[in-house]
Design an enzyme around this catalytic site. Structure first.
Site, PDB file in Angstrom:
ATOM      1  N   CYS A 175     -22.410 -67.661 -12.556  1.00  0.00           N
ATOM      2  CA  CYS A 175     -21.196 -67.980 -11.806  1.00  0.00           C
ATOM      3  C   CYS A 175     -20.499 -66.666 -11.463  1.00  0.00           C
ATOM      4  O   CYS A 175     -20.599 -65.695 -12.207  1.00  0.00           O
ATOM      5  CB  CYS A 175     -20.278 -68.840 -12.684  1.00  0.00           C
ATOM      6  SG  CYS A 175     -18.748 -69.357 -11.869  1.00  0.00           S
ATOM      7  N   CYS A 218     -19.420 -74.251 -22.122  1.00  0.00           N
ATOM      8  CA  CYS A 218     -20.227 -73.945 -20.930  1.00  0.00           C
ATOM      9  C   CYS A 218     -20.984 -72.639 -21.093  1.00  0.00           C
ATOM     10  O   CYS A 218     -20.399 -71.612 -21.388  1.00  0.00           O
ATOM     11  CB  CYS A 218     -19.318 -73.737 -19.722  1.00  0.00           C
ATOM     12  SG  CYS A 218     -18.435 -75.172 -19.264  1.00  0.00           S
ATOM     13  N   CYS A 227     -23.466 -84.011 -17.822  1.00  0.00           N
ATOM     14  CA  CYS A 227     -22.740 -82.875 -17.243  1.00  0.00           C
ATOM     15  C   CYS A 227     -23.781 -81.894 -16.723  1.00  0.00           C
ATOM     16  O   CYS A 227     -24.632 -81.436 -17.487  1.00  0.00           O
ATOM     17  CB  CYS A 227     -21.873 -82.232 -18.326  1.00  0.00           C
ATOM     18  SG  CYS A 227     -21.104 -80.693 -17.804  1.00  0.00           S
ATOM     19  N   GLU A 267     -28.413 -75.181 -18.170  1.00  0.00           N
ATOM     20  CA  GLU A 267     -28.153 -76.145 -19.235  1.00  0.00           C
ATOM     21  C   GLU A 267     -27.388 -77.344 -18.715  1.00  0.00           C
ATOM     22  O   GLU A 267     -26.624 -77.272 -17.750  1.00  0.00           O
ATOM     23  CB  GLU A 267     -27.446 -75.490 -20.421  1.00  0.00           C
ATOM     24  CG  GLU A 267     -26.209 -74.718 -20.097  1.00  0.00           C
ATOM     25  CD  GLU A 267     -25.607 -74.080 -21.356  1.00  0.00           C
ATOM     26  OE1 GLU A 267     -26.040 -72.971 -21.715  1.00  0.00           O
ATOM     27  OE2 GLU A 267     -24.714 -74.677 -21.954  1.00  0.00           O
ATOM     28  N   CYS A 280     -13.800 -66.441 -14.759  1.00  0.00           N
ATOM     29  CA  CYS A 280     -12.752 -66.947 -15.660  1.00  0.00           C
ATOM     30  C   CYS A 280     -12.920 -66.287 -17.035  1.00  0.00           C
ATOM     31  O   CYS A 280     -14.025 -66.201 -17.566  1.00  0.00           O
ATOM     32  CB  CYS A 280     -12.837 -68.465 -15.783  1.00  0.00           C
ATOM     33  SG  CYS A 280     -12.543 -69.285 -14.212  1.00  0.00           S
ATOM     34  N   SER A 332     -15.643 -80.634 -10.729  1.00  0.00           N
ATOM     35  CA  SER A 332     -14.576 -79.783 -11.246  1.00  0.00           C
ATOM     36  C   SER A 332     -14.602 -78.435 -10.542  1.00  0.00           C
ATOM     37  O   SER A 332     -15.654 -77.821 -10.396  1.00  0.00           O
ATOM     38  CB  SER A 332     -14.797 -79.594 -12.754  1.00  0.00           C
ATOM     39  OG  SER A 332     -13.806 -78.769 -13.300  1.00  0.00           O
ATOM     40  N   ASN A 349     -12.667 -73.382 -26.251  1.00  0.00           N
ATOM     41  CA  ASN A 349     -13.829 -73.203 -27.118  1.00  0.00           C
ATOM     42  C   ASN A 349     -14.063 -71.700 -27.206  1.00  0.00           C
ATOM     43  O   ASN A 349     -14.510 -71.096 -26.235  1.00  0.00           O
ATOM     44  CB  ASN A 349     -15.024 -73.879 -26.421  1.00  0.00           C
ATOM     45  CG  ASN A 349     -15.920 -74.576 -27.385  1.00  0.00           C
ATOM     46  OD1 ASN A 349     -16.058 -74.169 -28.534  1.00  0.00           O
ATOM     47  ND2 ASN A 349     -16.556 -75.626 -26.911  1.00  0.00           N
ATOM     48  N   CYS A 399     -14.679 -68.053 -20.198  1.00  0.00           N
ATOM     49  CA  CYS A 399     -15.892 -68.842 -19.939  1.00  0.00           C
ATOM     50  C   CYS A 399     -17.155 -68.005 -20.106  1.00  0.00           C
ATOM     51  O   CYS A 399     -17.247 -66.898 -19.574  1.00  0.00           O
ATOM     52  CB  CYS A 399     -15.813 -69.415 -18.526  1.00  0.00           C
ATOM     53  SG  CYS A 399     -17.249 -70.393 -18.090  1.00  0.00           S
TER      54      CYS A 399
HETATM   55  N1  SAH Z   1     -16.349 -73.940 -12.091  1.00  0.00           N
HETATM   56  C1  SAH Z   1     -15.842 -75.238 -12.336  1.00  0.00           C
HETATM   57  C2  SAH Z   1     -16.665 -76.087 -13.282  1.00  0.00           C
HETATM   58  C3  SAH Z   1     -17.263 -75.468 -14.496  1.00  0.00           C
HETATM   59  S1  SAH Z   1     -16.337 -75.252 -15.958  1.00  0.00           S
HETATM   60  C4  SAH Z   1     -14.406 -75.159 -12.799  1.00  0.00           C
HETATM   61  O1  SAH Z   1     -13.901 -74.060 -12.974  1.00  0.00           O
HETATM   62  O2  SAH Z   1     -13.757 -76.202 -12.930  1.00  0.00           O
HETATM   63  C5  SAH Z   1     -15.750 -76.813 -16.531  1.00  0.00           C
HETATM   64  C6  SAH Z   1     -14.421 -76.695 -17.235  1.00  0.00           C
HETATM   65  O3  SAH Z   1     -14.528 -76.064 -18.519  1.00  0.00           O
HETATM   66  C7  SAH Z   1     -13.406 -75.878 -16.458  1.00  0.00           C
HETATM   67  O4  SAH Z   1     -12.155 -76.505 -16.553  1.00  0.00           O
HETATM   68  C8  SAH Z   1     -13.423 -74.558 -17.205  1.00  0.00           C
HETATM   69  O5  SAH Z   1     -12.269 -73.815 -16.950  1.00  0.00           O
HETATM   70  C9  SAH Z   1     -13.564 -75.038 -18.625  1.00  0.00           C
HETATM   71  N2  SAH Z   1     -14.047 -74.040 -19.580  1.00  0.00           N
HETATM   72  C10 SAH Z   1     -14.972 -73.069 -19.401  1.00  0.00           C
HETATM   73  N3  SAH Z   1     -15.171 -72.376 -20.535  1.00  0.00           N
HETATM   74  C11 SAH Z   1     -14.357 -72.911 -21.456  1.00  0.00           C
HETATM   75  C12 SAH Z   1     -14.094 -72.637 -22.816  1.00  0.00           C
HETATM   76  N4  SAH Z   1     -14.711 -71.639 -23.448  1.00  0.00           N
HETATM   77  N5  SAH Z   1     -13.194 -73.411 -23.454  1.00  0.00           N
HETATM   78  C13 SAH Z   1     -12.554 -74.417 -22.814  1.00  0.00           C
HETATM   79  N6  SAH Z   1     -12.762 -74.735 -21.538  1.00  0.00           N
HETATM   80  C14 SAH Z   1     -13.642 -73.989 -20.855  1.00  0.00           C
END
Ligand code: SAH
Length: 363
Positions: A116, A337, A109, A96, A120, A195, A294, A123
């Protein structure tokens, strides 16, 4: 189509393509012509390259694979015009990408991996682990497909979709060079953001490339203990090591780091967190992007209250830290994401569910 046996022509640099053409017995200027078709005119097949002889087009088809994304779905937010695209890759995997319209231009984006492996906690992209890396052409194709679909020039690219870009480092670098190449879309390096969750050795390697892109660090916590709870990668690299890598990036490139900080209600949003965040951001002159988390249905994290978010930002401001509350774009269209891909994958496990996808069109 992508064929594992054939060279992926859209991932070749102009120099590499020139060598390919001479090896084929063609004139080197053919390389420039083909490169332009692929990366400026955004051709979707060799057949569109009408100023090449039929013979050369056939030779290319036999020698190279030509990646293209198939648009499976597009959702447009009624709130802010943000568009979320779901694309099918040649091997059937889904990725996406998001298109956002700002006053200063159009931003895309993109995803850097299918899935991945960083894990995290908040996420959605990482819930099923990593499927595979994206090739440089598959990253470029996301930008190209969206520019063709909207008919508007893309001015900014953020590598913040699914995947950890520095976990796909070699392909990322090729992608960045091609995206910002004067012979291609020629997007200014300053308008590109990558990022990362903080892969320290790769941050340092990237610094040594001296690119003018912005590096964003997903920090999300100010102590190692708390960060380890949210992000497994924090078990490998401490915040101290991260800050040293950020300083090194700034020294090497002159570009200030941005901190991404997702505010999770009751987890990382106290005044004390804001103080500690100021202490980390201040010495490096970092800009802080505050993202109200989110919520995803697989986890029970909640957003901080609006008043708490503003208080957090005020605290940063008092400490002379620039903090922007990221506007929540596309909240009504699975904005977080990996949410859209996940929903479609889940529904596709049910029989006939793919019919629901609709609106399919190759670009
Ligand atoms: N792997 C990279 C880029 C992808 S995520 C990274 O970790 O930076 C892009 C951003 O969105 C990151 O800061 C991630 O931590 C954040 N993110 C992912 N899921 C999220 C969510 N549910 N709510 C808020 N931020 C989120």
């Amino acid at each position: 189509m992508r064929d594992a046996q054939k060279t992926d022509i859209k991932s070749l640099s102009l120099e590499q393509l020139q060598k390919e053409m001479t090896d084929m017995g063609e004139k080197p200027f053919r390389a420039k012509q083909i490169y332009r078709w692929m990366h400026v005119r955004l051709a979707r097949s060799f057949d569109e390259m009408t100023d090449l002889s039929r013979e050369l087009r056939e030779k290319c088809k036999a020698a190279y694979s030509y990646t293209c994304l198939e648009q499976i779905r597009m959702q447009e937010s009624k709130l802010d015009g943000t568009r979320k695209y779901l694309f099918r890759l040649c091997d059937g995997n889904l990725v996406e990408s998001v298109w956002m319209k700002y006053r200063h231009g159009n931003s895309v984006c993109i995803s850097s991996q299918v899935g991945c492996r960083m894990g995290c906690r908040f996420c959605a992209s990482t819930l099923d682990g990593l499927e595979r890396n994206l090739t440089p052409s598959e990253m470029l194709d996301q930008v190209y497909a969206i520019q063709l679909s909207t008919g508007e020039r893309v001015s900014n690219v953020v590598v913040m979709g699914t995947g950890e870009p520095l976990d796909n480092y070699d392909n990322l670098l090729i992608f960045l060079r091609m995206l910002t190449d004067g012979n291609g879309l020629n997007i200014s390096q300053r308008n590109v953001t990558v990022s990362t969750c903080g892969l320290v050795p790769k941050m340092r390697e990237l610094a040594e490339q001296h690119l003018q892109i912005t590096l964003a660090l997903s920090l999300h916590a100010t102590t190692d203990e708390k960060r380890r709870e949210l992000m497994p990668i924090a078990k490998q690299y401490s915040i101290r090591e991260l800050m040293e890598a950020c300083r090194y990036y700034f020294e090497q490139t002159g570009r200030r780091i941005t901190f991404e900080y997702s505010l999770v209600g009751g987890v990382n949003d106290t005044n004390r967190d804001a103080e500690e965040l100021s202490a980390l951001a201040g010495p490096l002159g970092c800009h802080v992007n505050l993202i109200p988390v989110n919520p995803i249905k697989e986890r029970d994290y909640v957003q901080s209250e609006g008043a708490r978010i503003r208080a957090f930002q005020n605290k940063l401001e008092k400490n002379k830290i620039n903090g922007t509350i990221r506007r929540e774009m596309g909240r009504d269209i699975d904005g977080a994401c990996g949410q859209l891909r996940r929903r479609i994958l889940e529904s596709s496990k049910a029989p006939d569910a793919l019919q629901d996808i609709g609106g399919s069109s190759a670009w």
